[in-house]
Design an enzyme around this catalytic site. Sequence first.
Site, PDB file in Angstrom:
ATOM      1  N   LYS A 297      29.669   5.564  -0.065  1.00  0.00           N
ATOM      2  CA  LYS A 297      31.044   7.289   0.016  1.00  0.00           C
ATOM      3  C   LYS A 297      31.967   6.707   0.136  1.00  0.00           C
ATOM      4  CE  LYS A 297      33.512  10.508   2.873  1.00  0.00           C
ATOM      5  NZ  LYS A 297      34.998   9.892   3.098  1.00  0.00           N
TER       6      LYS A 297
ATOM      7  N   HIS B  84      44.629   3.124   8.919  1.00  0.00           N
ATOM      8  CA  HIS B  84      44.902   4.377   9.609  1.00  0.00           C
ATOM      9  C   HIS B  84      46.116   5.023  10.357  1.00  0.00           C
ATOM     10  CE1 HIS B  84      41.566   6.481   7.421  1.00  0.00           C
ATOM     11  NE2 HIS B  84      41.233   5.708   7.713  1.00  0.00           N
TER      12      HIS B  84
HETATM   13  C1  MEV Z   1      36.059   6.260   4.679  1.00  0.00           C
HETATM   14  O1  MEV Z   1      35.849   7.609   3.938  1.00  0.00           O
HETATM   15  C2  MEV Z   1      35.316   5.334   4.095  1.00  0.00           C
HETATM   16  C3  MEV Z   1      34.711   4.021   4.639  1.00  0.00           C
HETATM   17  O2  MEV Z   1      34.485   4.822   5.790  1.00  0.00           O
HETATM   18  C4  MEV Z   1      33.254   2.985   3.636  1.00  0.00           C
HETATM   19  C5  MEV Z   1      33.347   2.067   3.887  1.00  0.00           C
HETATM   20  O3  MEV Z   1      32.534   2.155   5.360  1.00  0.00           O
HETATM   21  O4  MEV Z   1      33.017   0.786   3.259  1.00  0.00           O
HETATM   22  C6  MEV Z   1      36.024   2.942   5.246  1.00  0.00           C
END
Ligand code: MEV
Length: 426
Positions: free
Chosen positions: A267, A381
């Site tokens: 994702k 973030h």
């Molecule tokens: C958040 O949109 C995407 C992540 O969860 C991807 C990952 O965990 O590798 C930070």
Amino acid sequence: MTDNSSRLPGFYKKSIAERADITAEWAGLNETEKRILTGSGLSVGQADHMSENVVGTFSLPLGIATNFQINGRDYLIPMSIEEPSVVAAISHAAKLIRAGGGFHAAAADPVMIGQIQLLDIPDMDATLNILRENEKELLECATCYDKMIVKLGGGPRGFEFRPFPDTPVGPMIIIHLLYDTRDAMGANAVNTAVEQLAPLIAKLTGGRTLLRILSNLADQRTVTARCVIPAEQLAIKGISGTEAAQHIAEANAFAVVDPYRAATHNKGIMNGIDAIVMATGNDWRAIEAGAHAYAARNGRYSSLTDWHVNEEGDLYGEITLPMAVGTVGGATKVHPSAKVVMKILGVESAQELAMVMACVGLAQNLAAIKALSSVGIQQGHMRLHARQIAVAAGADSSQVQRIANQLVADKQINVAHAQELLITHP
Ligand code: MEV
């Protein structure tokens, strides 16, 4: 094609107008293109020709990711995404990758698969033989529907005949038409070809054709991007580069073995890829479908990437996935913003665009698993969030970062505290 460097230190600190100026100069945009870049781009009138029952348009942020060097050429990457941190994280990862010589990418020929479902088959082997014996005639037939694509070097490449003796409705054969769509995404060319071909298949075999449609599992049209990051580039406070590289490899292994993690891992990759697919007016649902189906191609859903520590002790990264995108046709040639985005990218073919997209996916993944395997992603973030809060409290550009840092350090990321800091530490 540009010789400009995509290393634009401090780009993120500039005003929107300054960023637009830099981007416009970088890509040689004219005044009209620059206006489109900074405005909404698509008028309601234009939108009305693209979809149905249109009442307006829906805007998203368009950001520019920096630092990308792919096969020796620099790129600025326009990305349309609403999620904070993605553009910043990708730019940061691209900078690390640049230090190791940049990305190396290669794309397979743009061959799509068109499927024809053949039913009412009394004798599977005999029908398969008929299809194989008539392959030449079928190929000639498939060639005559789009002379233009053949002129451009594309067109039908061959067939695959896939027997399914046991399905819930009895035996069927799925015929794959392999079709090189060149710089088009190719859905229309392929769908037209399979629709035109089906009656000949029915006539030759005596069977009945039903579905005739392209497959989004475009596993003939894959793209691969690779990079090596010198271990020392990965060092952060308290963690050596060697350790950090090992942690990233371990994080990747988690996604290789566990579908629950792989879904999130992939994702994140699509956070990056979708954003450039959207910005170029390509079909992001097709790319999503292809990526996830490809991730499950071995019977278990897994990671799209490989990260491991190489013999030199550096971090090696690789991604492979289908990338059915076009540089001609569709919204890419209709949406005013997509046209400007294409000019900024300056790609010369759909294959080159696919390579850029794979690199963006790899960069996103590095940024995510580097953060997850060290400080976690919330810190980054919150830092970006804190900057917004500082601005909301009235900080000017010379104060924003300092106030944001203090908000994070004090673990009080709110406007009231930011206002207090602006008074006590102006
Ligand atoms: C958040 O949109 C995407 C992540 O969860 C991807 C990952 O965990 O590798 C930070």
